[in-house]
Design an enzyme around this catalytic site. Structure first.
Site, PDB file in Angstrom:
ATOM      1  N   LEU A 114       0.824  -1.212   0.000  1.00  0.00           N
ATOM      2  CA  LEU A 114       0.000   0.000   0.000  1.00  0.00           C
ATOM      3  C   LEU A 114       0.865   1.272   0.000  1.00  0.00           C
ATOM      4  CD1 LEU A 114      -2.771  -1.212   2.487  1.00  0.00           C
ATOM      5  CD2 LEU A 114      -2.822  -1.221  -0.018  1.00  0.00           C
ATOM      6  N   ASP A 160       4.221   4.677  -6.864  1.00  0.00           N
ATOM      7  CA  ASP A 160       3.807   4.856  -5.466  1.00  0.00           C
ATOM      8  C   ASP A 160       3.938   6.319  -5.046  1.00  0.00           C
ATOM      9  OD1 ASP A 160       3.766   2.119  -5.681  1.00  0.00           O
ATOM     10  OD2 ASP A 160       4.872   1.731  -3.840  1.00  0.00           O
TER      11      ASP A 160
HETATM   12  C1  MEV Z   1       4.853  -1.563  -5.969  1.00  0.00           C
HETATM   13  O1  MEV Z   1       3.870  -0.847  -5.254  1.00  0.00           O
HETATM   14  C2  MEV Z   1       4.529  -1.611  -7.425  1.00  0.00           C
HETATM   15  C3  MEV Z   1       5.528  -2.328  -8.297  1.00  0.00           C
HETATM   16  O2  MEV Z   1       5.078  -2.175  -9.644  1.00  0.00           O
HETATM   17  C4  MEV Z   1       6.933  -1.787  -8.150  1.00  0.00           C
HETATM   18  C5  MEV Z   1       7.100  -0.391  -8.721  1.00  0.00           C
HETATM   19  O3  MEV Z   1       6.266   0.091  -9.481  1.00  0.00           O
HETATM   20  O4  MEV Z   1       8.129   0.232  -8.391  1.00  0.00           O
HETATM   21  C6  MEV Z   1       5.567  -3.826  -7.999  1.00  0.00           C
END
Ligand code: MEV
Length: 329
Positions: A114, A160
């Site tokens: 999250l 994120d």
């Molecule tokens: C992580 O929240 C999402 C992923 O795609 C990694 C990233 O985008 O850096 C797994």
């Protein structure tokens, strides 16, 4: 509350900054390889960083590390991202790395997929700027949060930190930034936590390894996830919220084939479908962490939340993304 800036506990903090958790609707992992991802803020979970005026060098007070962060050598790997972002934020403000303690208070669970580390980084930069009566530009915020994420995770796509910093539904493509999405209809979701922390770094490396060893099939799966993200953007934009259910199901299948799901996440997804959900998939890095489930309305959100708790989810959250009107941005 754990931290006390000085003997006189009545001294107020200088400032604070906050940022929400993020929820990836579509495109995790594919976004690392240049495909689009769709993400929302999850304001029910928030990271806050409180800036206190304290004597001596810049300090961090957090669940992962408490101590001075003014000198890179003294900082353990777990806190290096925040330390680098804090020092760089102060340098951008023309301030020395002293006289402050940055206290992290976050209710975003770590390792749940999250965006805990991005939310804390965004909150930290906001708190430092606020301590000097300033607000970071979106660009400065994104650069500094990305710096923290790179130090913490190696090769983050940036989805994120963008979702957390922008605080609106976005479609994000690495190197091209985020486009804010218009949502003519609200979106009702349930997020269920498997209770086992995920390992995003390991999952990202596993996909990269698969791309080397089985490149054609892996690239096709990543492309398909990118197409599913575009389809989600189209459906949301057209107000056809229910159409994203089958897209969730298809994405979970692709992510499982990429090796980033696990038995616990598959069981929660199956329980959601059995309970009548329109669609369900893992969200975030996978291999532990959370799933996201599409509901039709608040009553179904409640029903699914109960079903997922019965199926063993450690925690569930009802996430309602309100309508977003076109503001010309
Ligand atoms: C992580 O929240 C999402 C992923 O795609 C990694 C990233 O985008 O850096 C797994």
């Amino acid at each position: 509350m754990g931290f006390q800036a000085n003997a006189d506990a009545s001294a107020p903090p200088l400032a604070q900054g906050s940022a929400p958790a993020k929820l990836i609707l579509m495109g995790e992992h594919a976004v690392v390889h240049g495909f689009p991802a769709v993400a929302l803020p999850m304001p029910a979970l928030e990271a806050t960083v409180v800036a206190w005026q304290t004597p001596g060098p810049l300090r961090l007070h957090s669940p992962v590390f408490t101590g001075p962060i003014a000198e890179a050598a003294a900082v353990p790997a777990s806190a290096r991202g925040l330390a680098v972002a804090a020092r760089q934020a102060l340098a951008m403000l023309g301030r020395p790395a002293d006289g402050l303690t940055l206290e992290v208070r976050s209710d975003v669970p770590m390792g749940a997929g999250l965006g805990s580390s991005a939310a804390v980084a965004v909150a930290l930069v906001r708190a430092i700027y606020a301590a000097f009566g300033r607000t970071p530009t979106e660009e400065a915020l994104l650069v500094l949060a990305h710096r923290a994420e790179t130090e913490a995770h190696g090769t983050p796509s940036g989805v994120d930190s963008h979702a957390s910093a922008i605080g609106q539904p976005i479609c994000y493509v690495q190197g091209h930034g985020a486009r804010r999405l218009v949502l003519p209809k609200p979106l009702h979701l349930v997020v269920a936590d498997s209770g086992r922390p995920g390992h995003t770094g390991e999952a990202v490396s596993a996909v990269a390894a698969r791309l080397r060893s089985d490149s054609t099939r892996t690239r096709e799966r990543l492309e398909r996830l990118g197409q599913l993200a575009e389809a989600v953007v189209r459906s949301l934009g057209a107000g056809q919220v229910e159409a994203i259910g089958p897209l969730f199901d298809a994405a979970h299948g692709e992510l499982a084939e990429l090796g980033v799901s696990d038995a616990g996440l598959d069981a929660l997804v199956a329980a959601a479908r059995l309970a009548g959900a329109r669609g369900a998939k893992l969200t975030g890095g996978g291999r532990g962490g959370c799933i996201v489930v599409l509901a039709t309305d608040a009553a179904e959100q409640d029903r699914l939340a109960i079903a997922l708790t019965k199926a063993g989810a450690a925690r569930v959250w009802r996430v309602t993304q309100p309508q977003v009107k076109d503001m010309g941005s």
